[in-house]
Design an enzyme around this catalytic site. Structure first.
Site, PDB file in Angstrom:
ATOM      1  N   TYR A 130     -70.643  -3.357  53.459  1.00 43.57           N
ATOM      2  CA  TYR A 130     -70.578  -4.241  52.371  1.00 43.57           C
ATOM      3  C   TYR A 130     -71.977  -4.796  52.424  1.00 43.57           C
ATOM      4  O   TYR A 130     -72.506  -5.152  51.210  1.00 43.57           O
ATOM      5  CB  TYR A 130     -69.263  -5.139  52.174  1.00 43.57           C
ATOM      6  CG  TYR A 130     -68.254  -4.360  51.654  1.00 43.57           C
ATOM      7  CD1 TYR A 130     -67.149  -3.751  52.521  1.00 43.57           C
ATOM      8  CD2 TYR A 130     -68.146  -4.480  50.346  1.00 43.57           C
ATOM      9  CE1 TYR A 130     -66.198  -2.899  51.955  1.00 43.57           C
ATOM     10  CE2 TYR A 130     -66.931  -3.779  49.701  1.00 43.57           C
ATOM     11  CZ  TYR A 130     -66.284  -2.994  50.467  1.00 43.57           C
ATOM     12  OH  TYR A 130     -64.841  -2.301  49.878  1.00 43.57           O
ATOM     13  N   GLN A 177     -65.650  -5.713  36.485  1.00 45.72           N
ATOM     14  CA  GLN A 177     -65.133  -5.514  37.468  1.00 45.72           C
ATOM     15  C   GLN A 177     -66.182  -5.358  38.622  1.00 45.72           C
ATOM     16  O   GLN A 177     -65.793  -4.840  39.713  1.00 45.72           O
ATOM     17  CB  GLN A 177     -64.491  -3.994  37.243  1.00 45.72           C
ATOM     18  CG  GLN A 177     -63.416  -3.903  36.277  1.00 45.72           C
ATOM     19  CD  GLN A 177     -63.161  -2.575  35.893  1.00 45.72           C
ATOM     20  OE1 GLN A 177     -62.504  -1.833  36.566  1.00 45.72           O
ATOM     21  NE2 GLN A 177     -63.666  -1.869  34.814  1.00 45.72           N
ATOM     22  N   VAL A 222     -69.033  -6.169  41.284  1.00 47.30           N
ATOM     23  CA  VAL A 222     -69.224  -7.260  42.349  1.00 47.30           C
ATOM     24  C   VAL A 222     -70.776  -7.473  42.722  1.00 47.30           C
ATOM     25  O   VAL A 222     -71.047  -8.039  43.781  1.00 47.30           O
ATOM     26  CB  VAL A 222     -68.464  -6.764  43.733  1.00 47.30           C
ATOM     27  CG1 VAL A 222     -67.197  -6.719  43.325  1.00 47.30           C
ATOM     28  CG2 VAL A 222     -68.882  -5.296  44.156  1.00 47.30           C
ATOM     29  N   HIS A 250     -62.937  -8.235  40.519  1.00 49.01           N
ATOM     30  CA  HIS A 250     -62.832  -7.429  41.864  1.00 49.01           C
ATOM     31  C   HIS A 250     -63.382  -8.271  42.842  1.00 49.01           C
ATOM     32  O   HIS A 250     -64.016  -7.906  43.975  1.00 49.01           O
ATOM     33  CB  HIS A 250     -63.348  -6.090  41.488  1.00 49.01           C
ATOM     34  CG  HIS A 250     -62.481  -5.348  41.108  1.00 49.01           C
ATOM     35  ND1 HIS A 250     -62.568  -3.995  40.256  1.00 49.01           N
ATOM     36  CD2 HIS A 250     -61.108  -5.529  40.524  1.00 49.01           C
ATOM     37  CE1 HIS A 250     -61.830  -3.666  39.500  1.00 49.01           C
ATOM     38  NE2 HIS A 250     -60.586  -4.368  39.726  1.00 49.01           N
ATOM     39  N   CYS A 306     -67.024 -16.668  61.258  1.00 48.72           N
ATOM     40  CA  CYS A 306     -66.857 -17.925  60.483  1.00 48.72           C
ATOM     41  C   CYS A 306     -67.663 -18.882  60.904  1.00 48.72           C
ATOM     42  O   CYS A 306     -67.542 -19.264  62.047  1.00 48.72           O
ATOM     43  CB  CYS A 306     -65.220 -18.079  60.177  1.00 48.72           C
ATOM     44  SG  CYS A 306     -64.851 -19.858  59.228  1.00 48.72           S
ATOM     45  N   THR A 359     -67.145   1.771  32.099  1.00 52.21           N
ATOM     46  CA  THR A 359     -65.993   1.728  33.042  1.00 52.21           C
ATOM     47  C   THR A 359     -65.177   3.196  32.710  1.00 52.21           C
ATOM     48  O   THR A 359     -65.126   3.517  31.584  1.00 52.21           O
ATOM     49  CB  THR A 359     -64.981   0.534  32.894  1.00 52.21           C
ATOM     50  OG1 THR A 359     -63.989   0.951  33.954  1.00 52.21           O
ATOM     51  CG2 THR A 359     -64.663   0.448  31.375  1.00 52.21           C
ATOM     52  N   SER A 360     -64.832   3.680  33.846  1.00 55.07           N
ATOM     53  CA  SER A 360     -63.961   4.927  33.552  1.00 55.07           C
ATOM     54  C   SER A 360     -62.465   4.764  33.247  1.00 55.07           C
ATOM     55  O   SER A 360     -61.754   5.675  32.920  1.00 55.07           O
ATOM     56  CB  SER A 360     -64.097   5.866  34.804  1.00 55.07           C
ATOM     57  OG  SER A 360     -63.359   4.978  35.962  1.00 55.07           O
ATOM     58  N   PRO A 409     -71.524   6.889  27.927  1.00 47.30           N
ATOM     59  CA  PRO A 409     -71.997   8.184  27.519  1.00 47.30           C
ATOM     60  C   PRO A 409     -70.935   9.229  27.783  1.00 47.30           C
ATOM     61  O   PRO A 409     -71.103  10.374  27.168  1.00 47.30           O
ATOM     62  CB  PRO A 409     -73.207   8.413  28.484  1.00 47.30           C
ATOM     63  CG  PRO A 409     -73.148   7.487  29.541  1.00 47.30           C
ATOM     64  CD  PRO A 409     -72.176   6.285  29.084  1.00 47.30           C
TER      65      PRO A 409
HETATM   66  P1  OAD Z   1     -66.547   4.112  37.732  1.00 47.09           P
HETATM   67  O1  OAD Z   1     -67.610   5.144  38.719  1.00 47.09           O
HETATM   68  O2  OAD Z   1     -65.206   4.620  37.845  1.00 47.09           O
HETATM   69  O3  OAD Z   1     -66.916   4.646  36.320  1.00 47.09           O
HETATM   70  C1  OAD Z   1     -68.194   4.332  35.785  1.00 47.09           C
HETATM   71  C2  OAD Z   1     -68.481   4.602  34.283  1.00 47.09           C
HETATM   72  O4  OAD Z   1     -69.624   4.125  33.659  1.00 47.09           O
HETATM   73  C3  OAD Z   1     -68.174   6.104  34.015  1.00 47.09           C
HETATM   74  O5  OAD Z   1     -67.176   6.244  32.906  1.00 47.09           O
HETATM   75  C4  OAD Z   1     -69.332   6.570  33.606  1.00 47.09           C
HETATM   76  O6  OAD Z   1     -69.569   7.675  32.458  1.00 47.09           O
HETATM   77  C5  OAD Z   1     -70.216   5.571  33.137  1.00 47.09           C
HETATM   78  N1  OAD Z   1     -71.354   5.395  33.155  1.00 47.09           N
HETATM   79  C6  OAD Z   1     -72.433   5.858  33.769  1.00 47.09           C
HETATM   80  N2  OAD Z   1     -73.704   5.396  33.573  1.00 47.09           N
HETATM   81  C7  OAD Z   1     -73.627   4.673  32.382  1.00 47.09           C
HETATM   82  C8  OAD Z   1     -74.560   3.903  31.571  1.00 47.09           C
HETATM   83  N3  OAD Z   1     -76.053   4.168  31.920  1.00 47.09           N
HETATM   84  N4  OAD Z   1     -74.258   3.201  30.635  1.00 47.09           N
HETATM   85  C9  OAD Z   1     -72.884   3.126  30.284  1.00 47.09           C
HETATM   86  N5  OAD Z   1     -71.950   3.858  31.027  1.00 47.09           N
HETATM   87  C10 OAD Z   1     -72.255   4.500  32.117  1.00 47.09           C
HETATM   88  O7  OAD Z   1     -66.765   2.546  37.758  1.00 47.09           O
HETATM   89  P2  OAD Z   1     -65.713   1.569  37.224  1.00 47.09           P
HETATM   90  O8  OAD Z   1     -64.841   2.073  36.095  1.00 47.09           O
HETATM   91  O9  OAD Z   1     -66.380   0.347  37.175  1.00 47.09           O
HETATM   92  O10 OAD Z   1     -62.964  -1.350  42.431  1.00 47.09           O
HETATM   93  O11 OAD Z   1     -64.632   1.525  38.550  1.00 47.09           O
HETATM   94  C11 OAD Z   1     -63.527   0.586  38.412  1.00 47.09           C
HETATM   95  C12 OAD Z   1     -63.464   0.112  39.933  1.00 47.09           C
HETATM   96  O12 OAD Z   1     -63.093   1.252  40.830  1.00 47.09           O
HETATM   97  C13 OAD Z   1     -64.610  -0.732  40.577  1.00 47.09           C
HETATM   98  O13 OAD Z   1     -64.528  -2.077  40.313  1.00 47.09           O
HETATM   99  C14 OAD Z   1     -64.401  -0.461  42.065  1.00 47.09           C
HETATM  100  C15 OAD Z   1     -63.917   0.949  42.047  1.00 47.09           C
HETATM  101  O14 OAD Z   1     -63.412   1.579  43.283  1.00 47.09           O
HETATM  102  C16 OAD Z   1     -63.270  -2.160  43.212  1.00 47.09           C
HETATM  103  O15 OAD Z   1     -64.370  -2.640  43.946  1.00 47.09           O
HETATM  104  C17 OAD Z   1     -62.083  -2.908  43.743  1.00 47.09           C
END
Ligand code: OAD
Length: 256
Positions: free
Chosen positions: A72, A110, A112, A128, A157, A198-199, A224
């Protein structure tokens, strides 16, 4: 609704121009163009290189706190070396415009990585957690680390010497209740919900778009690639974040 990016941008701008409450939710795709890897992109997603159960669960930390806290810290240092991209700045500009017009704007993220704050976005709801805060596993004291790496892992700590952990939500953990409640209220009460990068696979964040739709909101997506919400979006902008936001703000300035 599937149509050309131009048509989707025009329709999205028309909806946002009329919105009394715009609720935006971002995922890792919003930071991709800042050089921060997403999680599920096939080639360089974090989860394609690491097994999340080895690094992003309470069990993993209990099993090997040094490795987990070191990973991290590595991600935190990576974020410190990256800059907010033009999409982050455009989103901060859009929030300022809404606030100046006395219209409601909620940013839920979402992510961090702290890039929204560094771009000037105010009060993002960090569903998150944040890489920029550690938390003591014993006394719960929060600790904002400086730019330097800790000397030992896990860092102790300052108050009770017990191990600090990253204040990031791990798989299997509940989200911060106040953040989740605020996000749910905003999704329920908004009239336009903009899902960015976000996916839409990780709950409960992924359900917020549906909460907004059930509340009668217009749904706009910037991504995209297709996701589970794309087919329901009133405007699906299949462009990268920075391009889409640049085009969106240009259209909004023409609408006035
Ligand atoms: P993902 O990696 O699951 O999804 C990223 C999304 O961004 C995908 O749908 C890509 O198509 C899209 N993407 C990639 N490049 C892009 C760009 N230039 N512009 C716009 N979109 C683009 O990430 P998250 O959906 O954020 O959890 O994942 C959700 C959570 O899963 C995260 O917060 C993390 C992970 O495990 C925790 O940290 C608790």
């Amino acid at each position: 609704m599937s149509d050309s990016p131009d048509d989707a941008i025009t329709r999205a701008a028309e909806q946002i121009a009329e919105a009394d409450h715009l609720c935006v939710m971002t995922g890792a795709g919003a930071s991709a163009e800042s050089g921060i890897p997403t999680f599920r992109d096939a080639l360089d997603g974090l989860w394609s290189k690491y097994d999340p159960t080895d690094l992003a669960t309470p069990e993993a930390f209990n099993r090997d706190p040094a490795t987990v806290s070191r990973w991290y810290e590595h991600r935190r240092q990576l974020c410190l070396g990256c800059e907010p991209n033009p999409g982050h700045h455009a989103l901060a500009e859009l929030q300022r415009a809404f606030l100046e017009a006395d219209r409601q704007f909620t940013l839920i993220t979402q992510n961090v990585d702290g890039l929204h704050q560094r771009a000037g976005s105010q009060d993002p709801i960090q569903l998150h957690g944040s890489l920029f805060q550690w938390r003591c596993i014993a006394c719960e004291q929060r600790h904002e680390p400086g730019d330097q790496e800790p000397e030992t892992f896990p860092p102790p700590c300052p108050a009770c010497e017990q191990p600090l952990r990253p204040s990031v939500v791990w798989f299997g953990e509940a989200l911060p209740p106040e953040a989740l409640a605020a996000a749910g209220d905003a999704a329920e009460g908004c009239d336009v919900f903009l899902s960015i990068g976000t996916s839409s696979q990780v709950q409960p964040a992924a359900s917020l778009a549906w909460t907004a739709v059930h509340g009668g909101a217009t749904l706009i997506e910037i991504n995209p690639d297709p996701t589970p919400v794309t087919s329901r979006a009133d405007a699906a902008i299949s462009l990268p974040f920075t391009t889409a936001m640049d085009r969106l703000l240009s259209e909004l300035s023409e609408i006035g």
